[in-house]
Design an enzyme around this catalytic site. Sequence first.
Site, PDB file in Angstrom:
ATOM      1  CG  ASP A 104      -1.992  -1.059   1.152  1.00  6.90           C
ATOM      2  OD1 ASP A 104      -2.095  -1.712   0.090  1.00  6.90           O
ATOM      3  OD2 ASP A 104      -2.720  -1.246   2.146  1.00  6.90           O
ATOM      4  CE1 TYR A 333      -7.801  -3.814   3.144  1.00  4.65           C
ATOM      5  CE2 TYR A 333      -7.800  -1.415   3.278  1.00  4.65           C
ATOM      6  CZ  TYR A 333      -7.313  -2.631   3.680  1.00  4.65           C
ATOM      7  OH  TYR A 333      -6.333  -2.682   4.627  1.00  4.65           O
TER       8      TYR A 333
END
Length: 838
Positions: A104, A333
């Site tokens: 990420d 998510y």
Amino acid sequence: MVEIIITEKFSVASDFAKALGVKQKFDGYFKNEQTIITWAVGHLVELWEPEDYDPNLKKWRIETLPVIPERFKYKPISKTYKQFNIIKSLLDNDNIDRVVIATDAGREGEVIARTILLESGFTDKERIFRFWTSQALVPEVVRKNMNELKPLSHYDRLWRAGYYRQVADWLVGMNCTRMVTLRLRISGELFSVGRVQTAVLSLIVDRKRERDRFVPEIYWIIKVLFSNPKGKWTGYWFQDKKIEGSLDSVPDDLKNLHALKKKEDVDRILKKIKQSKSGVVKSIKKENKKEPPPFLFSLTDLQQEANKRFGFSAQITLDIAQTLYQDKKCLSYPRTDSRVLGTQNLDMVKNILSKLELTYQNMFFGVDSTKISLSNKRVFNDAKLTDHHALIPFKPLPPDATYQEHSIFNLVLSRFIAAFYPDCEFENTKVITELEGETFQTNGKVVIVDGWRAVYQEETQDSDKLNLDSKKRKKSSSDSLVSSGKAKHEEIVENIPALAKGDIANCEKIVPEEKKTTAPPDYTDSLILKDMTNPSKYVEEEEIKKLYRGDVGIGTQATRAQIIETLINRKYIERSGKKLIATEKGVFLVDILRKSPLTSVLTSPEETARWEMSLNTIALGEPPSDKNAIEAVTSSHEESNRNAIKNFGQIPATSFLAHIKEFVAKAVNELKLAKFDHVFKPSDLNRPTGKNSKPQELVKQSDKNLKSQEQSKESKKNLKKTNLPKPPLSDNCVCPLCGGNIIEGKKGYGCSNWRAENGNCRFVIWKEIMGKVLTEQHIQTLVSGKTTKLYVLRDAQGNKFKAKLKMVRKDNKNYSIEIIPESRDIIMSNQNVIQCLR
DNA sequence: GCAAGGTC
């Protein structure tokens, strides 16, 4: 060419595999001839424990503190050891041409990747590249950014900031926790200390103090009911000029306007206006306002909303959202702090909307299709995007979903659809009526166009509804959290007759009301999340306040729920319904830490937020290091750079670590030498914490208590198994038919005199009424004849509506629960009345 | 027996 792509989690690896056409899946990775795609499971590597450096540190002893390793070392996390080994063996191959880090796009993502590489022994920086995007990983985005890989060194500063975050938290946590626990030496009691948990605890402790200290002040308001041939309206006396001796604990917008502190002022005004039969409409101000749909949900926003509406804890909401994402695949998510989507998501949104419309047709009637475009900046905004986009639905909820899953999904769904509805339009009216030279204010609000409010109703339970003007409303709700108390005062009138300036105003009724200021509210999950997300109000300096706006918080969205649960597990705070209240133990710890200057820093949200700020400065502002970053952070170079820094200001990267080490050493020493005048006895832990709280069940970890804890657990189990009667609800909660006790049964709360020999009383209130699960507190409210708050109920078709509940007497043997819908549009039928008598 | 940060 052979390359290895490492992502942070499986779902991202799967996105990459799709985009790059890597179809074959093996145990722990995807692979074709040129490309291997593998994934982490969050952090796979962690810092050593103190005892890893020295076995003597396994036993906690004051003499071995502080623990300050010269070089910090990492080890694989045991739970995910298998996946770490898979990655390690993939990297351990001479044929690898390049490694692409695709974790990420943020500080922790960088740490996750760098520590895996470091621990795997892959140090050839020339072959490592960084994939970096904030866009959702649709195939085009993956492919485009794979062609625009960045040199690893661009992110060395980020890795450095992440590394400092890790070791600083470790140093503070390990050392202060051990020292405080050892110094207090309360049998079996663990006193954990940490940058985030201690700062949050301090907020909750301070709130309790504020409430305990709070002395309500009495004030008055004067209401006058006016009428003329056009209709009726209620005016509230107000005065522009500040009244002498005005209340400190009443918010500014009220204290100079409506609240009267002195009885003689009230009497004087009453005497004056009572002489008069009629007044005049002095002025009318109308304003048309538009209100855009709310932003899409970030996790924290969703947690706050679900706490306000359903009473779900932050952790419950996260768990449900995780299931909906992972198992049911119908939510995106969940651990995101973003409230927008990227411009690349437009096609995806169109697809999702058309899919959802088939199932949720009734929610789509007002969708404005022109808002499903990139011109809708409240939804599609790359500038505001962080490493994940906002929480949105992906597909309809499967029919086997639980009630809780239904609740969470519906929130996200309706907020998503509402984002494509027109603005809500309304008209604010402010009428000033004059009577004998005194002025009275009336506020009215008429919704002209429902817009998005037709599908998404806002919840305002935690904030107050004092003002109609949205700017003012924001101000007053935040003020209510920091002021020492507030005056509650309802002044919204939905419908004002069509008055005109100069109209006569007959005085129908004069109603003086005595009121009391109320203390600031106890924290709830929702309120503490709000303060953790936005600590700027605890910062005095304007400059830093500005920097804090939005970016820096206490904790992160992925861990905030966990922090609340940790505080509860440590018995620092306890849950009472929705409330989170500090215990004696929590208050005690904060007091101890505040006794010394350095440890008191840990109890200050301002200081800990400033600390985060320094890490951000390191990540963004420090000139790049020409050294190998891995070497730099693990070398002992910084040890020699001991610039003592007196306070937490802008700390140069090179001395941050030295500063933290020095801070910890000094703080631990303070605790070592501190004299605690208040000797804390284990029995203190069992004392009630305040006037309104129940005695705590703080269980000490001594053998005896553990045993009794086990026993009580066991007896609870048996209670369930054998269906033994539960203890009755409180004394003032009695059966309205026969005066018997109310006891909890399997499906309802009923009268204890149900046996034939006791009179065969059949009184019962079912636990679930139209989807609303009733607790003991609700039963008490109902049995005492009071009307409950507004709840979200569901009719037989599953449609939501809001209603209050009230128990009413039908005849001398019958009671029923009446459902009083909020909106008059819902027709009362027999179905809306639930019988209490079987 | 300790932190906070990821992930499931």
